[in-house]
Every structure is written in C-alpha cells, then in structure tokens.
Design a protein around this motif. Structure first.
Motif, PDB file in Angstrom:
ATOM      1  N   SER A  25       0.838  -1.192   0.000  1.00 24.54           N
ATOM      2  CA  SER A  25       0.000   0.000   0.000  1.00 24.54           C
ATOM      3  C   SER A  25       0.877   1.248   0.000  1.00 24.54           C
ATOM      4  CB  SER A  25      -0.901  -0.008   1.241  1.00 24.54           C
ATOM      5  OG  SER A  25      -1.344   1.281   1.545  1.00 24.54           O
ATOM      6  N   GLY A  26       0.612   2.148  -0.907  1.00 23.21           N
ATOM      7  CA  GLY A  26       1.387   3.380  -1.012  1.00 23.21           C
ATOM      8  C   GLY A  26       1.423   4.157   0.278  1.00 23.21           C
ATOM      9  N   LYS A  27       0.295   4.231   0.956  1.00 28.23           N
ATOM     10  CA  LYS A  27       0.226   4.976   2.217  1.00 28.23           C
ATOM     11  C   LYS A  27       1.079   4.291   3.292  1.00 28.23           C
ATOM     12  CE  LYS A  27      -1.183   8.683   3.909  1.00 28.23           C
ATOM     13  NZ  LYS A  27      -0.501   9.877   3.417  1.00 28.23           N
ATOM     14  N   ASN A  28       0.995   2.959   3.384  1.00 29.17           N
ATOM     15  CA  ASN A  28       1.800   2.232   4.372  1.00 29.17           C
ATOM     16  C   ASN A  28       3.294   2.393   4.096  1.00 29.17           C
ATOM     17  OD1 ASN A  28      -0.435   1.322   5.717  1.00 29.17           O
ATOM     18  ND2 ASN A  28      -0.383  -0.728   4.840  1.00 29.17           N
ATOM     19  N   LEU A  29       3.675   2.256   2.823  1.00 30.41           N
ATOM     20  CA  LEU A  29       5.083   2.409   2.467  1.00 30.41           C
ATOM     21  C   LEU A  29       5.573   3.816   2.761  1.00 30.41           C
ATOM     22  CD1 LEU A  29       5.181   0.469  -0.921  1.00 30.41           C
ATOM     23  CD2 LEU A  29       6.242  -0.218   1.224  1.00 30.41           C
ATOM     24  N   GLU A  30       4.743   4.790   2.426  1.00 28.87           N
ATOM     25  CA  GLU A  30       5.117   6.176   2.660  1.00 28.87           C
ATOM     26  C   GLU A  30       5.253   6.458   4.162  1.00 28.87           C
ATOM     27  OE1 GLU A  30       3.860  10.676   1.261  1.00 28.87           O
ATOM     28  OE2 GLU A  30       2.603   8.982   0.692  1.00 28.87           O
ATOM     29  N   ASN A  31       4.315   5.976   4.949  1.00 26.77           N
ATOM     30  CA  ASN A  31       4.383   6.181   6.406  1.00 26.77           C
ATOM     31  C   ASN A  31       5.635   5.532   6.996  1.00 26.77           C
ATOM     32  OD1 ASN A  31       2.030   7.641   6.435  1.00 26.77           O
ATOM     33  ND2 ASN A  31       0.749   5.901   7.001  1.00 26.77           N
ATOM     34  N   HIS A  32       5.948   4.325   6.531  1.00 33.54           N
ATOM     35  CA  HIS A  32       7.142   3.632   7.014  1.00 33.54           C
ATOM     36  C   HIS A  32       8.398   4.417   6.624  1.00 33.54           C
ATOM     37  CE1 HIS A  32       9.599   0.316   8.351  1.00 33.54           C
ATOM     38  NE2 HIS A  32      10.213   0.297   7.184  1.00 33.54           N
ATOM     39  N   PHE A  33       8.439   4.859   5.390  1.00 35.82           N
ATOM     40  CA  PHE A  33       9.578   5.649   4.919  1.00 35.82           C
ATOM     41  C   PHE A  33       9.731   6.926   5.744  1.00 35.82           C
ATOM     42  CE2 PHE A  33      11.143   9.140   2.273  1.00 35.82           C
ATOM     43  CZ  PHE A  33      12.406   8.669   1.980  1.00 35.82           C
ATOM     44  N   LEU A  34       8.629   7.612   5.972  1.00 33.30           N
ATOM     45  CA  LEU A  34       8.688   8.862   6.731  1.00 33.30           C
ATOM     46  C   LEU A  34       9.127   8.635   8.180  1.00 33.30           C
ATOM     47  CD1 LEU A  34       5.548  10.742   5.363  1.00 33.30           C
ATOM     48  CD2 LEU A  34       7.967  11.254   4.910  1.00 33.30           C
ATOM     49  N   SER A  35       8.707   7.520   8.778  1.00 32.71           N
ATOM     50  CA  SER A  35       9.124   7.244  10.159  1.00 32.71           C
ATOM     51  C   SER A  35      10.634   7.007  10.226  1.00 32.71           C
ATOM     52  CB  SER A  35       8.356   6.068  10.746  1.00 32.71           C
ATOM     53  OG  SER A  35       8.771   4.856  10.177  1.00 32.71           O
ATOM     54  N   ILE A  36      11.184   6.367   9.213  1.00 32.99           N
ATOM     55  CA  ILE A  36      12.637   6.174   9.157  1.00 32.99           C
ATOM     56  C   ILE A  36      13.328   7.506   8.891  1.00 32.99           C
ATOM     57  CG2 ILE A  36      14.514   5.113   7.826  1.00 32.99           C
ATOM     58  CD1 ILE A  36      12.599   2.705   7.409  1.00 32.99           C
ATOM     59  N   TRP A  37      12.776   8.274   7.966  1.00 32.29           N
ATOM     60  CA  TRP A  37      13.348   9.585   7.620  1.00 32.29           C
ATOM     61  C   TRP A  37      13.420  10.489   8.855  1.00 32.29           C
ATOM     62  CZ3 TRP A  37      15.944  11.670   3.691  1.00 32.29           C
ATOM     63  CH2 TRP A  37      16.045  13.060   3.616  1.00 32.29           C
ATOM     64  N   ASP A  38      12.361  10.479   9.651  1.00 27.94           N
ATOM     65  CA  ASP A  38      12.324  11.330  10.844  1.00 27.94           C
ATOM     66  C   ASP A  38      13.419  10.986  11.853  1.00 27.94           C
ATOM     67  OD1 ASP A  38      10.188  12.740   9.837  1.00 27.94           O
ATOM     68  OD2 ASP A  38       8.682  11.572  10.934  1.00 27.94           O
ATOM     69  N   LYS A  39      13.885   9.737  11.849  1.00 27.90           N
ATOM     70  CA  LYS A  39      14.903   9.298  12.800  1.00 27.90           C
ATOM     71  C   LYS A  39      16.334   9.573  12.321  1.00 27.90           C
ATOM     72  CE  LYS A  39      11.836   5.687  14.411  1.00 27.90           C
ATOM     73  NZ  LYS A  39      11.524   4.273  14.345  1.00 27.90           N
ATOM     74  N   LEU A  40      16.477   9.964  11.067  1.00 25.24           N
ATOM     75  CA  LEU A  40      17.815  10.212  10.535  1.00 25.24           C
ATOM     76  C   LEU A  40      18.426  11.479  11.112  1.00 25.24           C
ATOM     77  CD1 LEU A  40      17.306   9.421   6.734  1.00 25.24           C
ATOM     78  CD2 LEU A  40      18.533   8.046   8.408  1.00 25.24           C
ATOM     79  N   PRO A  41      19.742  11.498  11.231  1.00 26.55           N
ATOM     80  CA  PRO A  41      20.405  12.717  11.686  1.00 26.55           C
ATOM     81  C   PRO A  41      20.233  13.844  10.654  1.00 26.55           C
ATOM     82  CG  PRO A  41      21.934  10.844  11.685  1.00 26.55           C
ATOM     83  CD  PRO A  41      20.673  10.391  11.046  1.00 26.55           C
ATOM     84  N   GLU A  43      22.341  15.828   9.430  1.00 24.86           N
ATOM     85  CA  GLU A  43      23.395  15.817   8.417  1.00 24.86           C
ATOM     86  C   GLU A  43      23.049  14.887   7.256  1.00 24.86           C
ATOM     87  OE1 GLU A  43      24.126  14.951  11.744  1.00 24.86           O
ATOM     88  OE2 GLU A  43      24.555  17.038  12.242  1.00 24.86           O
ATOM     89  N   THR A  44      22.494  13.738   7.575  1.00 25.19           N
ATOM     90  CA  THR A  44      22.110  12.778   6.539  1.00 25.19           C
ATOM     91  C   THR A  44      20.995  13.345   5.673  1.00 25.19           C
ATOM     92  OG1 THR A  44      22.694  10.960   8.020  1.00 25.19           O
ATOM     93  CG2 THR A  44      21.328  10.419   6.123  1.00 25.19           C
ATOM     94  N   LYS A  45      20.016  13.960   6.307  1.00 28.03           N
ATOM     95  CA  LYS A  45      18.914  14.569   5.556  1.00 28.03           C
ATOM     96  C   LYS A  45      19.435  15.650   4.623  1.00 28.03           C
ATOM     97  CE  LYS A  45      15.403  13.769   9.084  1.00 28.03           C
ATOM     98  NZ  LYS A  45      14.484  14.388  10.035  1.00 28.03           N
ATOM     99  N   GLU A  46      20.420  16.423   5.082  1.00 24.17           N
ATOM    100  CA  GLU A  46      20.986  17.480   4.245  1.00 24.17           C
ATOM    101  C   GLU A  46      21.693  16.906   3.021  1.00 24.17           C
ATOM    102  OE1 GLU A  46      23.418  19.756   6.905  1.00 24.17           O
ATOM    103  OE2 GLU A  46      21.676  20.731   7.841  1.00 24.17           O
ATOM    104  N   VAL A  47      22.353  15.761   3.182  1.00 23.74           N
ATOM    105  CA  VAL A  47      23.039  15.124   2.057  1.00 23.74           C
ATOM    106  C   VAL A  47      22.029  14.736   0.969  1.00 23.74           C
ATOM    107  CG1 VAL A  47      24.334  13.064   1.338  1.00 23.74           C
ATOM    108  CG2 VAL A  47      24.990  14.300   3.413  1.00 23.74           C
ATOM    109  N   TYR A  48      20.888  14.195   1.380  1.00 18.57           N
ATOM    110  CA  TYR A  48      19.863  13.785   0.421  1.00 18.57           C
ATOM    111  C   TYR A  48      19.097  14.970  -0.148  1.00 18.57           C
ATOM    112  CZ  TYR A  48      20.594   8.852   1.296  1.00 18.57           C
ATOM    113  OH  TYR A  48      21.134   7.605   1.362  1.00 18.57           O
TER     114      TYR A  48
END
Length: 115
Positions: A25-41, A43-48
């Motif tokens: 499910s697109g919504k489930n995948l997106e929510n999972h991705f966002l939860s991982i993204w929120d935990k990133l430092p 600096e990592t977010k800035e690189v991406y």
C-alpha cells in the motif's frame, strides 16, 4: 533450496512482482519511509536534500498505478507448487517479476541459487 535438499525437502521459489496488498500500500510504504526519515540525523537529511522525500512520495504513488491487483496469479503458482507431481523450481509471477527473474531462469538452478 540447496540447504533443504540435504534433508530430502524439495523447495519451490515463488518470486512475485509488485502486487496490490496491504504491504505494498502506497500509504503504508510512505508512512514507514517517513518514520525512518524522521529518525535520521540532520546531516544525513541534508546530504539527500529537501526534494528527496517529495520524490520518494511520487514514486510510491506511481507504483500504485502499476501494481497488479490479481493476487490469483500468485495463489495459482502456490497451488501448483504444492499439488504438482513435478513442481517447478522457480515461479516468476507478474510481468515485472518476469522482467527481473527470467534472465536468472536461463541459468542452471545451481548457479541461480548462488545469487
């Protein structure tokens, strides 16, 4: 497969492509991705970069348009693998799986098992 053959157990590999399920499910995948993204430092977010999350979200939405809703294709392969006197070693289910796994099917199973 090779590990189980030592015990006399035959294994068939079912390689489904992208099918419409709760897992995909697109919504489930997106929510999972966002939860991982929120935990990133930070600096990592800035690189991406800022557009990374937006671009990934668009990919999830596009995937929903191409995923196959016909789960019967998968369950038919499962049934064949379980009930056939001579089941195949590999079942590639769906056009996308065939695109990825057919090249492997031209290799001898012993070589394909190494991948």
């Amino acid at each position: 497969r090779p590990e189980m053959s030592r015990f006399g157990v035959k294994v068939s590999v079912i390689e489904p492509g992208y099918f419409k399920t709760e897992i995909t499910s697109g919504k489930n995948l997106e929510n999972h991705f966002l939860s991982i993204w929120d935990k990133l430092p930070k600096e990592t977010k800035e690189v991406y970069g800022d557009n990374y999350v937006k671009d990934f979200s668009e990919v999830f939405q596009r995937l929903q348009k191409v995923c196959n809703p016909n789960l019967r294709l998968v369950t038919d392969c499962m049934e064949h693998a379980l009930t056939s006197c001579h089941p195949r070693k590999r079942y590639s289910v769906g056009w996308d799986a065939k695109l990825l796994y057919i090249p492997l099917s031209y290799l001898p199973s012993a070589l394909a098992d190494l991948t």
